[in-house]
Design a protein around this motif. Sequence first.
Motif, short mmCIF file in Angstrom:
data_model
loop_
_atom_site.label_atom_id
_atom_site.label_comp_id
_atom_site.label_asym_id
_atom_site.label_seq_id
_atom_site.Cartn_x
_atom_site.Cartn_y
_atom_site.Cartn_z
N VAL A 13 -21.54 -11.17 -20.61
CA VAL A 13 -20.29 -10.84 -21.27
C VAL A 13 -19.91 -9.40 -20.98
N LYS A 14 -20.87 -8.49 -21.06
CA LYS A 14 -20.60 -7.08 -20.77
C LYS A 14 -20.16 -6.90 -19.31
N ARG A 15 -20.81 -7.63 -18.40
CA ARG A 15 -20.48 -7.50 -16.99
C ARG A 15 -19.05 -7.96 -16.70
N GLU A 16 -18.63 -9.00 -17.40
CA GLU A 16 -17.29 -9.55 -17.16
C GLU A 16 -16.21 -8.81 -17.93
N LEU A 17 -16.59 -7.91 -18.85
CA LEU A 17 -15.60 -7.18 -19.64
C LEU A 17 -15.04 -6.03 -18.82
N LYS A 18 -14.04 -6.35 -18.02
CA LYS A 18 -13.39 -5.39 -17.14
C LYS A 18 -11.88 -5.42 -17.39
N PRO A 19 -11.17 -4.35 -17.03
CA PRO A 19 -9.72 -4.35 -17.23
C PRO A 19 -9.04 -5.46 -16.43
N CYS A 20 -8.05 -6.08 -17.05
CA CYS A 20 -7.27 -7.10 -16.34
C CYS A 20 -6.24 -6.44 -15.43
N ALA A 21 -5.65 -5.35 -15.92
CA ALA A 21 -4.66 -4.59 -15.15
C ALA A 21 -4.64 -3.18 -15.70
N GLY A 22 -4.80 -2.20 -14.84
CA GLY A 22 -4.84 -0.82 -15.31
C GLY A 22 -6.01 -0.62 -16.25
N PRO A 50 -15.65 -22.27 -24.58
CA PRO A 50 -14.61 -21.41 -25.12
C PRO A 50 -14.78 -21.25 -26.64
N VAL A 51 -14.69 -20.02 -27.13
CA VAL A 51 -14.91 -19.74 -28.55
C VAL A 51 -13.91 -18.67 -28.99
N TYR A 52 -13.50 -18.76 -30.27
CA TYR A 52 -12.56 -17.77 -30.80
C TYR A 52 -12.79 -17.67 -32.31
N LEU A 108 -12.17 -12.17 -24.00
CA LEU A 108 -11.50 -13.25 -23.29
C LEU A 108 -11.60 -13.06 -21.79
N THR A 109 -11.25 -14.11 -21.06
CA THR A 109 -11.11 -13.98 -19.62
C THR A 109 -9.69 -13.52 -19.31
N CYS A 110 -9.51 -12.84 -18.20
CA CYS A 110 -8.18 -12.31 -17.85
C CYS A 110 -7.21 -13.42 -17.44
N GLY A 111 -7.65 -14.34 -16.62
CA GLY A 111 -6.74 -15.32 -16.04
C GLY A 111 -6.15 -16.29 -17.03
N ASP A 112 -7.01 -16.97 -17.81
CA ASP A 112 -6.53 -18.02 -18.70
C ASP A 112 -6.85 -17.75 -20.16
N ALA A 113 -7.31 -16.54 -20.50
CA ALA A 113 -7.56 -16.14 -21.90
C ALA A 113 -8.53 -17.07 -22.62
N VAL A 114 -9.58 -17.49 -21.93
CA VAL A 114 -10.62 -18.31 -22.55
C VAL A 114 -11.60 -17.37 -23.25
N GLY A 115 -11.93 -17.67 -24.50
CA GLY A 115 -12.86 -16.84 -25.25
C GLY A 115 -14.29 -17.03 -24.78
N VAL A 116 -14.93 -15.94 -24.37
CA VAL A 116 -16.33 -16.03 -23.88
C VAL A 116 -17.31 -15.44 -24.87
#
Length: 210
Positions: A69-78, A133-135, A103-111
Amino acid sequence: MAVFVALGVSLSGCAAGGTGARDEGPAHAEAVGGVASSSPSPAASPSKVPDRVDAVRLVKADPAVATEVKRELKPCAGDQYPVDVSYGEMTEGSAEDVVVNVLTCGDAVGVGSYVYREEGGAYQNVFKAEEPPVYAEIDRGDLVVTKQVYEKGDPVSSPSGENVITYRWASDRFTEEYRTHNDYSNAVGTAPSEVPEAVREPEPEPEPES
């Protein structure tokens, strides 16, 4: 879990107000990110404005959060990060509790969904759910976690159903109160529907022959 992030830092989350019956809805935006803001309360309102936190730093510094989760937590834009942040009272702490959804950047799936409780001037992780997917949301003092259910062949945009689990704070932890399961219809949107008879325009009567 260790106490790790001090109060008083600004939120790096999402930018629009929440919905539903949340105590204070998530800071959420189309691009997902930026500084969240809340509408000022009326002067007569007894409710307090919660301190904002740097949600991205909070998650990345949390040893309870999965490395993936930490690895994938990157800016979507800027500098816009895919996180939703909610504030509300659930654990009877000295400050508002913080719910963070990654969330994921592309489709906003909760990780990943996390709850942080303020203790001694710092935040402590008191709940996590990392089965996407979780929220997670705050609903009238309870923690409500929604997990979408996919069957084989379901696209990301069309899960087969969802499990909704309600947790309540008791004895210094969240305990499950109840859960519901909702099945989604797989017939909706698969074919054009006829206009119902009740709203169909009447056909004009033929003119009489002269």
